[in-house]
Design a protein around this motif. Structure first.
Motif, PDB file in Angstrom:
ATOM      1  N   VAL A 199      32.584  45.896  33.775  1.00  0.00           N
ATOM      2  CA  VAL A 199      33.281  47.380  34.299  1.00  0.00           C
ATOM      3  C   VAL A 199      33.178  48.436  32.864  1.00  0.00           C
ATOM      4  O   VAL A 199      33.770  48.079  31.957  1.00  0.00           O
ATOM      5  N   ALA A 200      32.318  49.344  33.083  1.00  0.00           N
ATOM      6  CA  ALA A 200      32.403  50.286  32.206  1.00  0.00           C
ATOM      7  C   ALA A 200      33.558  51.321  32.312  1.00  0.00           C
ATOM      8  O   ALA A 200      33.701  51.734  33.552  1.00  0.00           O
ATOM      9  N   VAL A 201      33.996  51.789  31.384  1.00  0.00           N
ATOM     10  CA  VAL A 201      35.065  53.127  31.184  1.00  0.00           C
ATOM     11  C   VAL A 201      34.657  54.167  30.373  1.00  0.00           C
ATOM     12  O   VAL A 201      33.821  53.699  29.557  1.00  0.00           O
ATOM     13  N   ARG A 202      35.609  55.108  30.704  1.00  0.00           N
ATOM     14  CA  ARG A 202      35.365  56.327  29.837  1.00  0.00           C
ATOM     15  C   ARG A 202      36.080  56.000  28.494  1.00  0.00           C
ATOM     16  O   ARG A 202      37.056  55.460  28.230  1.00  0.00           O
ATOM     17  N   ASP A 203      35.546  56.538  27.372  1.00  0.00           N
ATOM     18  CA  ASP A 203      36.036  56.382  26.167  1.00  0.00           C
ATOM     19  C   ASP A 203      36.286  54.815  25.583  1.00  0.00           C
ATOM     20  O   ASP A 203      37.704  54.623  25.372  1.00  0.00           O
ATOM     21  N   TYR A 204      35.460  53.929  25.884  1.00  0.00           N
ATOM     22  CA  TYR A 204      35.761  52.822  25.387  1.00  0.00           C
ATOM     23  C   TYR A 204      35.733  52.355  23.968  1.00  0.00           C
ATOM     24  O   TYR A 204      35.147  52.944  23.338  1.00  0.00           O
ATOM     25  N   PRO A 205      37.073  51.870  23.561  1.00  0.00           N
ATOM     26  CA  PRO A 205      37.282  51.801  22.227  1.00  0.00           C
ATOM     27  C   PRO A 205      36.922  50.593  21.286  1.00  0.00           C
ATOM     28  O   PRO A 205      37.298  50.513  20.126  1.00  0.00           O
ATOM     29  N   PHE A 206      36.285  49.701  21.970  1.00  0.00           N
ATOM     30  CA  PHE A 206      36.045  48.348  21.454  1.00  0.00           C
ATOM     31  C   PHE A 206      34.701  48.062  21.018  1.00  0.00           C
ATOM     32  O   PHE A 206      34.451  46.741  21.107  1.00  0.00           O
ATOM     33  N   GLU A 207      33.968  48.785  20.653  1.00  0.00           N
ATOM     34  CA  GLU A 207      32.373  48.561  20.563  1.00  0.00           C
ATOM     35  C   GLU A 207      32.427  47.592  19.176  1.00  0.00           C
ATOM     36  O   GLU A 207      31.526  46.856  19.294  1.00  0.00           O
ATOM     37  N   GLU A 208      33.271  47.820  18.149  1.00  0.00           N
ATOM     38  CA  GLU A 208      33.011  46.845  17.126  1.00  0.00           C
ATOM     39  C   GLU A 208      33.701  45.512  17.222  1.00  0.00           C
ATOM     40  O   GLU A 208      33.569  44.700  16.297  1.00  0.00           O
ATOM     41  N   LEU A 209      34.291  45.310  18.457  1.00  0.00           N
ATOM     42  CA  LEU A 209      34.941  43.939  18.804  1.00  0.00           C
ATOM     43  C   LEU A 209      34.228  42.986  19.856  1.00  0.00           C
ATOM     44  O   LEU A 209      34.776  42.259  20.427  1.00  0.00           O
ATOM     45  N   ALA A 210      32.904  43.398  19.996  1.00  0.00           N
ATOM     46  CA  ALA A 210      32.232  42.514  20.906  1.00  0.00           C
ATOM     47  C   ALA A 210      32.265  40.990  20.739  1.00  0.00           C
ATOM     48  O   ALA A 210      32.264  40.716  19.314  1.00  0.00           O
ATOM     49  N   GLY A 211      32.575  40.521  21.651  1.00  0.00           N
ATOM     50  CA  GLY A 211      32.815  38.985  21.603  1.00  0.00           C
ATOM     51  C   GLY A 211      34.024  38.453  21.675  1.00  0.00           C
ATOM     52  O   GLY A 211      34.402  37.257  21.793  1.00  0.00           O
ATOM     53  N   ILE A 212      35.180  39.190  21.632  1.00  0.00           N
ATOM     54  CA  ILE A 212      36.503  38.928  21.487  1.00  0.00           C
ATOM     55  C   ILE A 212      37.112  38.696  22.661  1.00  0.00           C
ATOM     56  O   ILE A 212      36.493  39.435  23.793  1.00  0.00           O
ATOM     57  N   SER A 213      37.725  37.658  23.010  1.00  0.00           N
ATOM     58  CA  SER A 213      38.407  37.418  24.400  1.00  0.00           C
ATOM     59  C   SER A 213      39.930  37.156  24.295  1.00  0.00           C
ATOM     60  O   SER A 213      40.569  36.877  23.453  1.00  0.00           O
ATOM     61  N   PHE A 214      40.397  37.280  25.423  1.00  0.00           N
ATOM     62  CA  PHE A 214      41.872  37.354  25.666  1.00  0.00           C
ATOM     63  C   PHE A 214      41.904  36.347  27.026  1.00  0.00           C
ATOM     64  O   PHE A 214      41.807  36.535  28.191  1.00  0.00           O
ATOM     65  N   PRO A 215      42.522  34.919  26.742  1.00  0.00           N
ATOM     66  CA  PRO A 215      42.449  33.848  27.625  1.00  0.00           C
ATOM     67  C   PRO A 215      43.316  34.093  29.031  1.00  0.00           C
ATOM     68  O   PRO A 215      42.984  33.434  29.944  1.00  0.00           O
ATOM     69  N   GLU A 216      44.221  34.937  28.872  1.00  0.00           N
ATOM     70  CA  GLU A 216      45.272  35.029  29.712  1.00  0.00           C
ATOM     71  C   GLU A 216      45.749  36.445  30.311  1.00  0.00           C
ATOM     72  O   GLU A 216      46.615  36.737  30.450  1.00  0.00           O
ATOM     73  N   ALA A 217      44.673  36.990  30.361  1.00  0.00           N
ATOM     74  CA  ALA A 217      44.732  38.460  30.692  1.00  0.00           C
ATOM     75  C   ALA A 217      44.962  38.870  32.186  1.00  0.00           C
ATOM     76  O   ALA A 217      44.745  37.779  33.092  1.00  0.00           O
ATOM     77  N   HIS A 218      45.660  39.778  32.620  1.00  0.00           N
ATOM     78  CA  HIS A 218      45.913  40.349  34.056  1.00  0.00           C
ATOM     79  C   HIS A 218      45.512  41.636  34.473  1.00  0.00           C
ATOM     80  O   HIS A 218      45.617  42.398  33.419  1.00  0.00           O
ATOM     81  N   VAL A 219      44.551  41.827  34.960  1.00  0.00           N
ATOM     82  CA  VAL A 219      43.520  43.067  35.160  1.00  0.00           C
ATOM     83  C   VAL A 219      43.598  43.409  36.608  1.00  0.00           C
ATOM     84  O   VAL A 219      43.678  42.662  37.466  1.00  0.00           O
ATOM     85  N   ARG A 220      43.941  44.794  36.969  1.00  0.00           N
ATOM     86  CA  ARG A 220      44.088  45.370  38.022  1.00  0.00           C
ATOM     87  C   ARG A 220      43.135  46.652  38.102  1.00  0.00           C
ATOM     88  O   ARG A 220      42.933  47.203  37.154  1.00  0.00           O
ATOM     89  N   ILE A 221      42.716  46.864  39.307  1.00  0.00           N
ATOM     90  CA  ILE A 221      41.823  48.086  39.623  1.00  0.00           C
ATOM     91  C   ILE A 221      42.855  48.836  40.599  1.00  0.00           C
ATOM     92  O   ILE A 221      43.239  48.343  41.589  1.00  0.00           O
ATOM     93  N   LEU A 222      42.979  50.172  40.081  1.00  0.00           N
ATOM     94  CA  LEU A 222      44.105  50.960  40.692  1.00  0.00           C
ATOM     95  C   LEU A 222      43.308  52.349  41.329  1.00  0.00           C
ATOM     96  O   LEU A 222      42.431  53.019  40.732  1.00  0.00           O
ATOM     97  N   GLU A 223      43.460  52.522  42.608  1.00  0.00           N
ATOM     98  CA  GLU A 223      42.777  53.669  43.363  1.00  0.00           C
ATOM     99  C   GLU A 223      43.212  54.829  42.791  1.00  0.00           C
ATOM    100  O   GLU A 223      44.593  55.101  42.457  1.00  0.00           O
ATOM    101  N   ALA A 224      42.167  55.793  42.376  1.00  0.00           N
ATOM    102  CA  ALA A 224      42.662  57.281  42.102  1.00  0.00           C
ATOM    103  C   ALA A 224      42.569  58.047  43.324  1.00  0.00           C
ATOM    104  O   ALA A 224      41.976  58.114  44.283  1.00  0.00           O
ATOM    105  N   PRO A 225      43.555  59.064  43.296  1.00  0.00           N
ATOM    106  CA  PRO A 225      44.699  59.326  42.605  1.00  0.00           C
ATOM    107  C   PRO A 225      45.877  58.478  42.728  1.00  0.00           C
ATOM    108  O   PRO A 225      46.940  58.888  42.223  1.00  0.00           O
ATOM    109  N   SER A 226      45.981  57.723  43.919  1.00  0.00           N
ATOM    110  CA  SER A 226      47.056  57.326  44.416  1.00  0.00           C
ATOM    111  C   SER A 226      47.905  56.295  43.501  1.00  0.00           C
ATOM    112  O   SER A 226      49.178  55.816  43.591  1.00  0.00           O
TER     113      SER A 226
END
Length: 399
Positions: A199-226
């Motif tokens: 998933v590509a996002v605007r103003d992605y800030p982690f170009e220099e951190l490629a390869g770093i991972s987070f094993p227990e993340a919680h990710v949500r997709i939120l409908e805009a604008p609701s």
């Protein structure tokens, strides 16, 4: 030019589903496999980073929940992951289970699986014809099928659609089959979109951190604008040089639209849990905020430095960012990087025990060409194999 020979089965697509159909013990009456590309099994060779994540080792009872539909339960049970591994072993391909339950060939080489399937196809009397892109499918008054490839036509009793969806179009699965199926046999095609894609996002800030991972993340997709939750997932999150990836993102990527929000909790903990833990670590600490964040949550030091640079020393701001870092989704990588296609031939058109078309005798649709997609972990290849087995078994029984 029309060939005079009547083939028992004409398979369209020499990918995982098509080759497995030809390799199935029930396909011993042979036929032809038409492949639009110059090589067979190109996407299969790419699967699992070239190592071929064949299936998952978990209980088949848990498989159904890993797909977008429960209608495929029957085929998954009849040719389950254990039967698949036994089948591969009988063909000389032993398998190994990784710690996360993913199953690979012991050699970790996708080409071993491909070569086995090609060998069994030949043994069963199937000829693989590459560089034969299908441009039309029609049924004659006699009940026989005509498959057109440019100036050539092939006649068969059964046609098996196994040419995938739209993912990785450079491998040959460019989605052109859906137009043909909609216009010629008149099948319903559901909405087509990329799935299992970063998933590509605007103003992605982690170009220099490629390869770093987070094993227990919680990710949500939120409908805009609701702000309504479209989808959510827990699991590993991966930072790449240009977007977010890893199972937690890939498994819900198909639900994201441009303009929606991607919300990331890097630790899987609540705001209160993060703030309380960070306050405890900071009490009496002489380390930098970045070091304390890293110590408190076992997070990569470089990521924590970026977090500190953006939030300063405010425990509240850092806690909120760690549990709900939010980005606006932009147009994604599309089918060029999608592992699988969401959408395809509607299951309402098919008998999902046999994958035979309800409206047309002798027409079958298997694998990614169906409106079936699963999460990452070997589930999509398992469905390709299971649906191919079901179709081969049904054709054998009807002969």
């Amino acid at each position: 030019m029309t060939t005079s020979k009547i083939h028992n089965s004409i398979v369209i697509g020499a990918g995982a589903a098509g080759l497995f159909f030809g390799a199935s013990p029930d396909s011993s009456q042979g036929g032809i496999i038409l492949e639009g590309n110059g090589l067979s099994g190109r996407k299969l060779l790419m699967s699992g980073g070239g190592q071929c994540n064949i299936t998952h080792s978990g209980s088949v009872k848990d498989f159904v929940s890993c797909y977008n539909t429960g209608k495929i339960r029957s085929c998954l049970y009849r040719f389950n992951n254990d039967r698949l591994r036994d089948f591969l072993k009988s063909g000389g391909v032993n398998t190994a289970v990784r710690e996360d339950g993913k199953v690979f060939p012991e050699s970790m080489k996708a080409e071993d699986v491909l070569n086995m399937l090609l060998g069994l196809c030949e043994k069963n009397g199937f000829s693989v014809m590459t560089s034969h892109k299908v441009t039309g499918i029609s049924r004659e008054p006699s009940g026989l099928w005509q498959v057109t490839c440019g100036s050539r036509q092939f006649t068969g009793r059964n046609v098996i659609i196994a040419c995938g969806g739209c993912s990785y179009p450079s491998t040959g699965s460019d989605g052109s089959i859906f137009r043909i199926l909609r216009e010629d046999p008149g099948l319903e095609i559901t909405r087509i979109r990329p799935a299992l894609v970063p998933v590509a996002v605007r103003d992605y800030p982690f170009e220099e951190l490629a390869g770093i991972s987070f094993p227990e993340a919680h990710v949500r997709i939120l409908e805009a604008p609701s702000g309504k939750v479209r989808a959510e997932s827990r699991g590993p999150l991966l930072l790449t040089h240009r977007d977010f990836s890893g199972p937690a993102v890939l498994n819900i990527s198909k639900y994201g639209e441009s303009g929606d929000m991607l919300e990331i909790n890097y630790t899987g903990k609540t705001h209160e849990e993060i703030r309380s833990r960070l306050n405890d670590v900071r009490r009496g600490s002489r380390k930098s905020m970045a070091s304390d964040i890293s110590d408190a949550f076992e997070l990569p030091a470089r990521f924590c430095k970026i977090l500190e640079a953006g939030c300063g020393s405010s425990v509240n701001r850092i806690s909120k960012t760690l549990c709900s870092d939010t980005y606006t989704i932009k147009d994604g990588a599309g089918f060029g990087r999608a592992m699988v296609t969401s959408g395809g031939v509607s299951l309402s058109e098919l008998d999902t025990k046999t994958f035979r078309c309800k409206k047309h005798k002798g027409l079958y649709v298997i694998g990614e060409s169906c409106d079936v997609d699963g999460v990452t972990g070997g589930y999509n290849l398992q469905f390709a194999f299971s649906s191919a087995f079901a179709a081969a078994e049904a054709i054998r029984a009807s002969d």
